[in-house]
Design a protein around this motif. Structure first.
Motif, PDB file in Angstrom:
ATOM      1  N   GLY A 195      -9.480 -22.183   5.289  1.00 53.04           N
ATOM      2  CA  GLY A 195     -10.463 -21.801   5.557  1.00 53.04           C
ATOM      3  C   GLY A 195     -11.219 -20.862   5.071  1.00 53.04           C
ATOM      4  O   GLY A 195     -11.897 -20.004   4.960  1.00 53.04           O
ATOM      5  N   GLY A 196     -10.763 -20.350   4.059  1.00 51.59           N
ATOM      6  CA  GLY A 196     -10.713 -19.247   3.083  1.00 51.59           C
ATOM      7  C   GLY A 196     -10.088 -17.743   3.554  1.00 51.59           C
ATOM      8  O   GLY A 196      -9.711 -17.040   2.935  1.00 51.59           O
ATOM      9  N   ARG A 197      -9.254 -17.930   4.300  1.00 50.77           N
ATOM     10  CA  ARG A 197      -8.666 -16.687   4.836  1.00 50.77           C
ATOM     11  C   ARG A 197      -7.039 -16.677   4.629  1.00 50.77           C
ATOM     12  O   ARG A 197      -6.269 -17.695   4.110  1.00 50.77           O
ATOM     13  CB  ARG A 197      -8.348 -16.534   6.376  1.00 50.77           C
ATOM     14  CG  ARG A 197     -10.087 -16.562   7.229  1.00 50.77           C
ATOM     15  CD  ARG A 197     -10.111 -16.467   8.257  1.00 50.77           C
ATOM     16  NE  ARG A 197     -11.392 -16.619   8.777  1.00 50.77           N
ATOM     17  CZ  ARG A 197     -11.849 -15.663   9.721  1.00 50.77           C
ATOM     18  NH1 ARG A 197     -10.758 -15.655  11.245  1.00 50.77           N
ATOM     19  NH2 ARG A 197     -13.168 -15.945  10.637  1.00 50.77           N
ATOM     20  N   ILE A 198      -6.629 -15.305   4.631  1.00 50.52           N
ATOM     21  CA  ILE A 198      -4.757 -15.054   4.440  1.00 50.52           C
ATOM     22  C   ILE A 198      -4.202 -14.168   5.520  1.00 50.52           C
ATOM     23  O   ILE A 198      -5.184 -13.870   6.467  1.00 50.52           O
ATOM     24  CB  ILE A 198      -4.923 -14.971   3.120  1.00 50.52           C
ATOM     25  CG1 ILE A 198      -5.669 -12.693   3.471  1.00 50.52           C
ATOM     26  CG2 ILE A 198      -5.897 -15.423   1.910  1.00 50.52           C
ATOM     27  CD1 ILE A 198      -4.975 -12.258   1.802  1.00 50.52           C
ATOM     28  N   THR A 199      -3.608 -14.648   5.293  1.00 46.23           N
ATOM     29  CA  THR A 199      -2.460 -12.899   6.188  1.00 46.23           C
ATOM     30  C   THR A 199      -0.931 -12.633   6.137  1.00 46.23           C
ATOM     31  O   THR A 199      -0.929 -13.082   4.567  1.00 46.23           O
ATOM     32  CB  THR A 199      -2.097 -15.097   7.417  1.00 46.23           C
ATOM     33  OG1 THR A 199      -1.015 -13.484   8.407  1.00 46.23           O
ATOM     34  CG2 THR A 199      -0.925 -15.064   6.814  1.00 46.23           C
ATOM     35  N   PRO A 200      -0.984 -11.268   6.016  1.00 47.53           N
ATOM     36  CA  PRO A 200      -0.241 -10.762   4.768  1.00 47.53           C
ATOM     37  C   PRO A 200       1.298 -11.584   4.690  1.00 47.53           C
ATOM     38  O   PRO A 200       1.194 -12.015   6.389  1.00 47.53           O
ATOM     39  CB  PRO A 200       0.045  -9.102   5.868  1.00 47.53           C
ATOM     40  CG  PRO A 200      -1.237  -9.761   6.533  1.00 47.53           C
ATOM     41  CD  PRO A 200      -2.078 -10.928   6.614  1.00 47.53           C
ATOM     42  N   GLY A 201       1.985 -11.246   3.683  1.00 50.72           N
ATOM     43  CA  GLY A 201       3.245 -11.909   3.658  1.00 50.72           C
ATOM     44  C   GLY A 201       4.117 -10.518   4.354  1.00 50.72           C
ATOM     45  O   GLY A 201       4.094  -9.156   4.388  1.00 50.72           O
ATOM     46  N   SER A 202       5.175 -11.153   3.655  1.00 52.25           N
ATOM     47  CA  SER A 202       7.072 -10.417   3.906  1.00 52.25           C
ATOM     48  C   SER A 202       6.121  -9.063   3.074  1.00 52.25           C
ATOM     49  O   SER A 202       7.134  -7.450   3.415  1.00 52.25           O
ATOM     50  CB  SER A 202       8.356 -11.356   3.548  1.00 52.25           C
ATOM     51  OG  SER A 202       8.221 -12.134   4.766  1.00 52.25           O
ATOM     52  N   GLY A 203       6.000  -9.448   1.556  1.00 51.54           N
ATOM     53  CA  GLY A 203       5.747  -7.633   1.231  1.00 51.54           C
ATOM     54  C   GLY A 203       5.016  -6.849   1.130  1.00 51.54           C
ATOM     55  O   GLY A 203       5.446  -5.901   0.591  1.00 51.54           O
ATOM     56  N   SER A 204       3.707  -7.173   1.708  1.00 56.04           N
ATOM     57  CA  SER A 204       2.594  -6.693   2.707  1.00 56.04           C
ATOM     58  C   SER A 204       3.799  -5.513   3.067  1.00 56.04           C
ATOM     59  O   SER A 204       3.889  -4.460   3.050  1.00 56.04           O
ATOM     60  CB  SER A 204       1.864  -7.064   2.676  1.00 56.04           C
ATOM     61  OG  SER A 204       1.598  -7.966   2.420  1.00 56.04           O
ATOM     62  N   LEU A 205       4.376  -6.132   4.330  1.00 59.31           N
ATOM     63  CA  LEU A 205       4.978  -5.550   5.578  1.00 59.31           C
ATOM     64  C   LEU A 205       6.168  -4.756   4.624  1.00 59.31           C
ATOM     65  O   LEU A 205       6.144  -3.275   5.387  1.00 59.31           O
ATOM     66  CB  LEU A 205       5.309  -6.144   6.611  1.00 59.31           C
ATOM     67  CG  LEU A 205       4.788  -7.532   6.816  1.00 59.31           C
ATOM     68  CD1 LEU A 205       5.867  -8.626   7.934  1.00 59.31           C
ATOM     69  CD2 LEU A 205       3.717  -6.992   7.041  1.00 59.31           C
TER      70      LEU A 205
END
Length: 308
Positions: A195-205
């Motif tokens: 649906g074009g959404r994203i989730t923050p990955g390990s790099g963000s944390l």
């Protein structure tokens, strides 16, 4: 090369040229998400490609920054999606490689404070590494009065859907000890969702913890060389006879460049051919590391080439 759209890298390739490339390589390393599958759907032709490569005597490995599940769970997913001949020893995830690093490379004795999904914790335990057992903090517990384990000697950050202020704060406290190791499973900033959404990955944390602690993490997953060294130590891989196939320029392709592998970008995942061309035309030398040697629409192109 005939049929190429450009020279000096970033060439679209198929047919006879792709056949010749595959014939020249003994080892093929595939990323998973966006290359082999998207979510719970196998990329069209992917099971047949893996089977065909193995039937021709190629060694196939799966190198993923996805740390959410242990390797045995990956075996089950491969089988569920129609890959009948994938062995656990062929799968190298950032969770598995992080555990291998702590077990085999790091000068390490003590416990790990792990921020991550069950896959991270499972791989650490399978490697015989002690992990801090996190209990649910009560309503009156905060960073000022929470319990900290005095035996923690390493902090490992991976993808964690239950990431919290308390986890961040505890990790900061542990990292105040300069002898405490600081590792990250991978640098992926985000992951695509339906649906074009994203989730923050390990790099963000990891970036949040790096900012709060004023320290830099040692990254284990792609594009770090350690993942290739982990495979090479077990299977005696020669970089010149190895091919890296991925969908993300800043991790998969740079990983291949860092390790001296030929690289192929497939367009079934994150990065586009246009983005690769922008890096190719850049005046910044470092951006050249983002440029794949070759581009295919999908790894299904491999099947056609193998039948040439």
């Amino acid at each position: 090369m005939a049929g190429a759209t450009a020279s000096g890298g970033c060439q679209k390739i198929r047919g006879v040229q792709l056949h010749e490339l595959l014939e020249s390589k003994h080892n093929v390393l595939f990323d998973c998400d966006g290359v082999i599958w998207n979510g719970e759907t196998a990329v069209a032709g992917a099971p047949e490609v893996v089977r065909a490569l193995k039937q021709r005597g190629k060694r196939v490995f799966f190198v993923t920054n996805n740390c959410t599940r242990p390797r045995q769970s990956y075996v089950q997913k491969f089988a569920r999606l129609g890959f009948a001949d994938v062995d656990e020893q062929e799968i190298f995830s950032s969770a598995y490689c992080s555990a291998a690093y702590l077990r085999d490379v790091a000068t390490f004795s003590g416990k790990v404070f792990a921020i991550g999904c069950p896959g991270v914790h499972a791989e650490l335990r399978d490697a015989g590494i002690s992990v801090v057992e996190e209990e649910e903090d009560g309503p009156d517990v905060n960073i000022s009065n929470c319990a900290l384990d005095p035996d923690v000697r390493a902090v490992l950050v991976g993808y964690d859907e239950k990431f919290s202020f308390m986890k961040l704060a505890k990790a900061c406290c542990y990292l105040r000890d300069s002898e405490c190791l600081f590792l990250a499973t991978d640098p992926d900033p985000w992951h695509p969702l339906r649906g074009g959404r994203i989730t923050p990955g390990s790099g963000s944390l990891t970036a949040a913890l790096e900012t709060a602690s004023s320290r830099k993490a040692t990254v284990i997953g792609k594009p770090s060389r350690f993942m290739f060294e982990c495979i090479a130590s077990q299977f005696d891989l020669d970089p010149e006879s190895s091919l890296m196939v991925g969908d993300r320029l800043e991790t998969d392709i740079v990983f291949g460049v860092n390790c001296g592998l030929s690289t192929v970008l497939t367009l079934t995942g994150v990065s586009t051919f246009e983005q690769a061309q922008v890096y190719k035309d850049s005046d910044e030398p470092k951006k050249k590391d983002f440029v794949p040697d070759y581009v295919v629409e999908s790894i299904a192109d491999f099947l056609e080439a193998l039948e040439e």
